[in-house]
Design a protein around this motif. Structure first.
Motif, mmCIF file in Angstrom:
data_model
loop_
_atom_site.group_PDB
_atom_site.id
_atom_site.type_symbol
_atom_site.label_atom_id
_atom_site.label_comp_id
_atom_site.label_asym_id
_atom_site.label_seq_id
_atom_site.Cartn_x
_atom_site.Cartn_y
_atom_site.Cartn_z
ATOM 1 N N GLU A 1 0.820 -1.217 0.000
ATOM 2 C CA GLU A 1 0.000 0.000 0.000
ATOM 3 C C GLU A 1 0.849 1.260 0.000
ATOM 4 O OE1 GLU A 1 -3.590 0.306 1.952
ATOM 5 O OE2 GLU A 1 -3.983 -1.829 1.923
ATOM 6 N N LYS B 1 0.191 -1.833 6.101
ATOM 7 C CA LYS B 1 -1.077 -2.013 6.814
ATOM 8 C C LYS B 1 -0.965 -3.275 7.660
ATOM 9 C CE LYS B 1 -4.887 -3.288 4.583
ATOM 10 N NZ LYS B 1 -6.054 -3.155 3.705
ATOM 11 N N SER C 1 -3.198 -5.765 10.276
ATOM 12 C CA SER C 1 -4.601 -6.011 10.635
ATOM 13 C C SER C 1 -4.748 -7.178 11.597
ATOM 14 C CB SER C 1 -5.417 -6.351 9.382
ATOM 15 O OG SER C 1 -5.166 -5.437 8.349
ATOM 16 N N SER D 1 -7.786 -2.696 11.074
ATOM 17 C CA SER D 1 -6.548 -2.442 10.335
ATOM 18 C C SER D 1 -5.982 -1.077 10.703
ATOM 19 C CB SER D 1 -6.803 -2.420 8.837
ATOM 20 O OG SER D 1 -7.335 -3.636 8.403
ATOM 21 N N VAL E 1 -2.744 1.699 9.431
ATOM 22 C CA VAL E 1 -1.624 2.020 8.536
ATOM 23 C C VAL E 1 -0.545 2.657 9.396
ATOM 24 C CG1 VAL E 1 -0.868 3.517 6.653
ATOM 25 C CG2 VAL E 1 -3.005 2.260 6.448
#
Ligand code: ADP
Ligand code: ASP
Ligand code: MG
Length: 407
Positions: A262, A343, A345, A383, A385
């Motif tokens: 990402e 990320k 999670s 999640s 970031v």
């Protein structure tokens, strides 16, 4: 007599010796009397190697030609594996996707399977052969060769299992099951005996590349019993992916996924008016770029707001270029871009009935001084970031704090 579909990934067929070892394993299964359909990937590294060659010839090669090129990787391994089986005295026959007739839509590079003609496979099984089918590929209605996206051989195997109503679909890879988190990041990760389709789907969607997302979707839709096992060591149980009602112990958190693919883009100082999100994201979606997380902060001052979102790293520079234009058009202050994020999670069906997991997660990250840049939640996942440099720290501290290493 059971009908089993097996899939062997790139590492498992990465050399002559590995192919011979896989052939031995298959022969032993077939001698037990099971009917076997085996799907294989290209040798490890081959799909990347072919992609690099193409890029030496053309900056942006046509997707159709890429599919013709990439499917050769799997054509090599089906023939070699069939030869290795025949050498051991085990009758085998190979088929490419188009020979079976695995029909897909025409979306080159990410095609979806529409139907599988099982005639040839059944005829060959009936003749006592092991059937070896090329993973990752199909053919559209017009006869153009297609591929199913990276990791697509998993989906070929599950789709074959669904079409043939197989008793089980076994995915043989370089780990002996699905772990609480990627064992390459956390050596204390624990192998799970069972995991629900729904959790596995979240794990795969959130970056656990042990199974392609679509393979799990398929398995869940057609209730295919799916097992992940090692092709390298003998452990016949692996991890079974199955319906939630078949799972006895329901952990609150079953796993931690991470995604390094990402990148984050922010538009700073946008006038806070109706239509902002639409005006920013429309050109992005028109460029066929998928957006994952979105955060719009509350108007700080002077009626200005900040708008941030994440995209796949492959789309990062294209998205940045578009956002620069949007920035001018909307009279915003600046574009900030960051492709150094990951990320992380937490996933678990038990979260549905347990409050406070998010707070606990944030507290653990706070104790490690990890700054959270974005948050998103759903019924069974949370999640965040964060800066890429904290990936290992975050995964390991969450894994330890939620005691995922313990049964
Ligand atoms: P194959 O070539 O057999 O398809 P992949 O590399 O696609 O194999 O998938 C296996 C890899 O997935 C493992 O080596 C492991 O590093 C990674 N992985 C990521 N998350 C997990 C997880 N939760 N459990 C097991 N493996 C995982
Ligand atoms: N060979 C393809 C890839 O590397 C498909 C697969 O391995 O599943 O993505
Ligand atoms: Mg894979």
């Amino acid at each position: 007599m059971a009908l089993i579909v097996q899939k062997y990934g790139g590492t498992s067929v990465g050399s002559v010796e590995r192919i011979q070892a896989v052939a031995k394993k298959i022969k032993a299964f077939s001698e037990k009397g099971d009917q076997l359909v085996v799907s294989v990937s290209a040798m490890s590294g081959e799909t990347n190697r072919l992609t690099e060659i193409a890029q030496e010839i053309q900056d942006v090669p046509s997707l159709r030609e890429m599919d013709v090129l990439l499917t050769t990787g799997e054509q090599v391994t089906i023939s070699l594996l069939s030869m290795a089986l025949q050498q051991l005295g085990c009758d085998a026959i190979s088929y490419t996707g188009s020979q079976v007739r695995i029909t897909t839509d025409s979306a080159h590079g990410k095609a979806r399977i529409k139907s599988i003609d099982d005639h040839r496979i059944h005829a060959s099984l009936g003749a006592g052969k092991v059937v070896v089918v090329a993973g990752f590929q199909g053919v559209d209605e017009e006869g153009h060769i297609t591929t199913l996206g990276r990791g697509g051989s998993d989906t070929t195997a599950v789709a074959l299992a669904a079409a043939l109503k197989a008793d089980e679909c076994q995915i043989y890879t370089d780990v002996d099951g699905v772990y609480t988190t990627d064992p390459r990041i956390e050596p204390n990760a624990r192998k799970m005996n069972t995991v629900s389709y729904e959790e596995m789907l979240e794990m795969a969607s959130l970056g656990s590349k042990v199974l392609q997302i679509r393979s799990v979707e398929f398995a869940s839709k057609y209730k295919v019993p799916l097992r992940v096992l090692s092709s390298l060591i003998d452990n016949p149980t692996g991890t079974l992916i199955t319906s939630e009602e078949n799972i006895m112990e329901k952990a609150i958190i079953s796993g931690i996924a991470h995604n390094k693919d990402e990148a984050k883009l922010s538009l700073i100082g946008v006038p806070d008016k109706p239509g902002i999100a639409f005006k920013i994201l429309k050109p992005i979606s028109e460029a066929n770029i998928e957006v994952d997380m979105i955060v719009q902060s509350v108007s700080a001052r002077e009626g200005l707001t900040n708008f941030a979102f994440t995209v796949h790293r492959n789309d990062f520079s294209k998205a940045e270029e578009i956002l620069q234009k949007v920035c001018k058009g909307l009279d915003a202050k600046a574009v900030q871009s960051d492709d150094n994020v990951v990320k992380v999670s937490l996933v678990g069906i038990g979260m549905r009935s347990h409050a406070g997991i998010a707070t606990q997660m944030f507290e653990i990250l706070h104790e490690e001084n990890v700054n959270i840049q974005m948050i998103s939640t759903s019924e069974i996942k949370i999640s965040v970031v964060i800066d890429a440099k904290y990936l290992e720290l975050a995964v390991r501290s969450l894994h330890a704090a939620f005691e995922l290493d313990k049964e």
